[in-house]
Motif scaffolding. Structure first.
Motif, short mmCIF file in Angstrom:
data_model
loop_
_atom_site.label_atom_id
_atom_site.label_comp_id
_atom_site.label_asym_id
_atom_site.label_seq_id
_atom_site.Cartn_x
_atom_site.Cartn_y
_atom_site.Cartn_z
N UNK A 54 0.88 -1.16 0.03
CA UNK A 54 0.12 0.06 -0.16
C UNK A 54 0.88 1.16 0.06
N UNK A 55 0.57 2.35 -0.71
CA UNK A 55 1.44 3.50 -0.88
C UNK A 55 0.21 4.53 -0.45
N UNK A 56 0.89 5.52 0.48
CA UNK A 56 0.09 6.53 0.81
C UNK A 56 0.51 7.96 0.31
N UNK A 57 0.11 8.93 -0.32
CA UNK A 57 0.35 10.03 -0.95
C UNK A 57 0.50 11.02 0.32
N UNK A 58 1.50 11.44 0.80
CA UNK A 58 1.86 12.32 1.93
C UNK A 58 1.04 13.79 1.84
N UNK A 59 0.63 14.32 0.59
CA UNK A 59 -0.01 15.36 0.57
C UNK A 59 -1.65 15.27 0.33
N UNK A 60 -2.07 14.24 0.03
CA UNK A 60 -3.55 14.16 -0.35
C UNK A 60 -4.09 13.06 0.82
N UNK A 61 -3.12 12.27 1.39
CA UNK A 61 -3.36 11.23 2.35
C UNK A 61 -4.35 10.13 1.72
N UNK A 62 -4.39 10.18 0.17
CA UNK A 62 -4.85 8.93 -0.66
C UNK A 62 -4.18 7.71 -0.39
N UNK A 63 -4.86 6.49 -0.39
CA UNK A 63 -4.26 5.18 -0.19
C UNK A 63 -4.39 4.49 -1.65
N UNK A 64 -3.27 4.02 -1.96
CA UNK A 64 -3.12 3.17 -3.01
C UNK A 64 -2.75 1.64 -2.97
N UNK A 65 -3.69 0.59 -3.41
CA UNK A 65 -3.46 -0.47 -2.86
C UNK A 65 -2.77 -1.34 -4.12
N UNK A 66 -1.95 -2.49 -3.89
CA UNK A 66 -1.23 -3.09 -4.89
C UNK A 66 -1.34 -4.70 -4.20
N UNK A 67 -1.28 -5.69 -5.30
CA UNK A 67 -1.32 -7.00 -5.23
C UNK A 67 0.03 -7.56 -4.96
N UNK A 68 1.03 -6.86 -5.28
CA UNK A 68 2.53 -7.05 -5.15
C UNK A 68 3.47 -6.10 -5.33
N UNK A 69 4.51 -6.00 -4.46
CA UNK A 69 5.25 -4.79 -4.48
C UNK A 69 5.81 -4.51 -5.80
N UNK A 70 6.00 -5.21 -6.46
CA UNK A 70 6.42 -4.93 -7.90
C UNK A 70 5.54 -4.12 -8.72
N UNK A 71 4.14 -4.20 -8.66
CA UNK A 71 3.34 -3.27 -9.13
C UNK A 71 3.41 -2.11 -8.70
#
Length: 150
Positions: A54-71
Motif C-alpha cells: 500500500x502506498x500513501x500520498x503524503x500530500x492528499x493522504x490518499x491510499x493506493x493498494x497493490x497485490x505485489x510490491x513489484x506493481x
C-alpha cells in the motif's frame, strides 16, 4: 412528543453516530478488503495476504493498494508519480503478515508472488535469510523490478 424532545433525540442520535466513527491516522495502512480491492496498477483482485502493498500520498493522504510490491514500484514509474520519494510505502511481512515499512524491509528472492516479481518482504534480515535464496534491500528490489519491466 414536544419539539424540544425531538431536537434532543436528534442531537443524541447525531452524537452516537459521529462518536461511533473511528478516526484513523492517514499514515497507517487502510483496511484491505481481500478478494474485492483491486490493485491500482494491474487491476487484479488483492487476495494474497503475504504480498500486498500500500502506498500513501503524503500530500492528499490518499491510499493506493497493490497485490505485489513489484506493481507498486512500476506504478510509480509508469504514472510518473512526482511524490514517490516522499510516499509512505507499506508491505506485508512474509513471516508475520503485519504491515511493515517497505523501505526498511529485507526482501527474499525465492517465492512465487501474485504478479511474478518474486520478492517477499520481511522486517528482519534473519527471517528473510530463512526463506533461502538471496536477501536484498528495498533499493535493490526496486532496481530489479524496473530492470525487468512490465
Amino acid at each position: 412528543m414536544s419539539r424540544f424532545s425531538l431536537l434532543l433525540l436528534a442531537a443524541l442520535a447525531a452524537v452516537l453516530f459521529l462518536g461511533g466513527c473511528e478516526k484513523r491516522d492517514w499514515r497507517e495502512p487502510a483496511k484491505v478488503h481481500w478478494d474485492r480491492d483491486m490493485c491500482e496498477r494491474c487491476k487484479m483482485a488483492i487476495s494474497e495476504r503475504k504480498y500486498a502493498a500500500e502506498v500513501v500520498d503524503p500530500t492528499t493522504h490518499k491510499h493506493y493498494k497493490f497485490d505485489d510490491i513489484g506493481c507498486a514500484v512500476l506504478w510509480f514509474e509508469e504514472d510518473g508519480v512526482p511524490w514517490k520519494e516522499k510516499a509512505i510505502i507499506w508491505v506485508k511481512d512474509g513471516a508475520t503478515g503485519r504491515w511493515i515499512d517497505a523501505r526498511k524491509a529485507w526482501y527474499s528472492t525465492v517465492k512465487i508472488t501474485p504478479m511474478g516479481y518474486g520478492f517477499t518482504a520481511y522486517a528482519d534480515k534473519e527471517a528473510a535469510q530463512k526463506d533461502g535464496g538471496e536477501v536484498i534491500d528495498f533499493s535493490e528490489m526496486a532496481r530489479r523490478v524496473l530492470k525487468r519491466g512490465r
